[in-house]
Design an enzyme around this catalytic site. Structure first.
Site, PDB file in Angstrom:
ATOM      1  N   LYS A  49       0.831  -1.209   0.000  1.00  0.00           N
ATOM      2  CA  LYS A  49       0.000   0.000   0.000  1.00  0.00           C
ATOM      3  C   LYS A  49       0.862   1.254   0.000  1.00  0.00           C
ATOM      4  O   LYS A  49       0.559   2.227  -0.717  1.00  0.00           O
ATOM      5  CB  LYS A  49      -0.941  -0.007   1.210  1.00  0.00           C
ATOM      6  CG  LYS A  49      -2.087  -1.002   1.083  1.00  0.00           C
ATOM      7  CD  LYS A  49      -3.040  -0.927   2.266  1.00  0.00           C
ATOM      8  CE  LYS A  49      -4.230  -1.852   2.053  1.00  0.00           C
ATOM      9  NZ  LYS A  49      -5.221  -1.754   3.144  1.00  0.00           N
ATOM     10  N   ALA A  69      -0.947   1.500   6.515  1.00  0.00           N
ATOM     11  CA  ALA A  69      -1.202   0.501   7.557  1.00  0.00           C
ATOM     12  C   ALA A  69      -2.352  -0.395   7.135  1.00  0.00           C
ATOM     13  O   ALA A  69      -3.223   0.005   6.353  1.00  0.00           O
ATOM     14  CB  ALA A  69      -1.523   1.176   8.891  1.00  0.00           C
ATOM     15  N   ASP A  70      -2.341  -1.591   7.671  1.00  0.00           N
ATOM     16  CA  ASP A  70      -3.453  -2.518   7.457  1.00  0.00           C
ATOM     17  C   ASP A  70      -3.628  -3.324   8.737  1.00  0.00           C
ATOM     18  O   ASP A  70      -2.629  -3.713   9.370  1.00  0.00           O
ATOM     19  CB  ASP A  70      -3.171  -3.451   6.279  1.00  0.00           C
ATOM     20  CG  ASP A  70      -4.446  -4.087   5.760  1.00  0.00           C
ATOM     21  OD1 ASP A  70      -5.072  -3.502   4.865  1.00  0.00           O
ATOM     22  OD2 ASP A  70      -4.833  -5.172   6.256  1.00  0.00           O
ATOM     23  N   THR A  71      -4.872  -3.542   9.137  1.00  0.00           N
ATOM     24  CA  THR A  71      -5.169  -4.261  10.375  1.00  0.00           C
ATOM     25  C   THR A  71      -6.029  -5.471  10.070  1.00  0.00           C
ATOM     26  O   THR A  71      -7.004  -5.376   9.329  1.00  0.00           O
ATOM     27  CB  THR A  71      -5.898  -3.347  11.377  1.00  0.00           C
ATOM     28  OG1 THR A  71      -5.072  -2.210  11.670  1.00  0.00           O
ATOM     29  CG2 THR A  71      -6.197  -4.095  12.676  1.00  0.00           C
TER      30      THR A  71
END
Length: 205
Positions: A49, A69-71
């Site tokens: 990303k 960010a990715d969660t």
């Protein structure tokens, strides 16, 4: 600073740290690879990303710092729970989490563009994992929570910072990681990166 995410929660946390943000969400294929662990998967997504948002916004990114960010929410058997597709999907996720412990992992990538003259780019990434335990959730509690509308844009179908706090028996680790951004680790990594980049003798990578 550029935030490669449309998450209002991440934007709010970064603004609270004093950053002025340009919001440039990334668009990538988020399919998990067959051999990836949940932690490997989410860190790769953050890196991809960051790189995609940087490439798509080169003029804006020149000389700037970009954060992606990715969660994900994942179960002890390695299955991941993303954002629910609909109410039935959210209902299924909440039943999966009921009375059990699960993990929330956020992958973060910090990408620093050099000046337009140098064109250099520095990058680092990390993950943070928090363990969350839910109370047992009877059907009436699940239906109440679905009725709030809160589950539908959140990984695992709950938001710990909202009405979903009622579902949580306890956590081990960083609360803000569950919200969507491990701010304490992010700021320490960011500060360390800035110091390294300011020293011409250092080699970040």
């Amino acid at each position: 600073m550029i935030l490669a995410s449309a998450s209002p929660r991440r934007a709010e946390l970064l603004k609270d740290e004093g950053f002025q943000l340009d919001i440039c969400p990334a668009n990538i294929d988020e399919t998990r690879l067959a051999d990836e662990t949940p932690v490997e998967y989410v860190e790769r997504l953050a890196r991809e990303k960051a790189r995609q948002a940087h490439e798509a916004n080169r003029d804006l990114a020149a000389g700037a710092t970009l954060i992606a960010a990715d969660t994900i929410v994942w179960l002890p058997d390695g299955r991941t729970l993303g954002k629910p597709a609909d109410a039935e999907d959210a209902r299924h996720m909440l039943r999966e989490l009921s009375g059990r412990k699960h993990h929330v992992t956020t992958g973060v990538c910090i990408l620093v563009d050099g000046s337009p003259m140098s064109g250099c780019v520095a990058e680092t990434s990390f993950t943070e994992t928090t363990e969350v335990e839910f109370y047992p959730l009877p059907d009436e509690t699940i239906e109440w929570y679905l009725g709030t509308g809160e589950p539908f844009d959140k990984a695992g179908a709950y938001g710990i910072q909202g009405r979903g706090r009622r579902l949580v028996k306890g956590i081990t680790g960083d609360f803000y990681n569950v919200v969507g951004l491990p701010v304490a680790k992010l700021m320490r990594t960011y500060d360390k990166m800035q110091k390294k980049l300011a020293d011409p003798r250092s080699y970040w990578f």
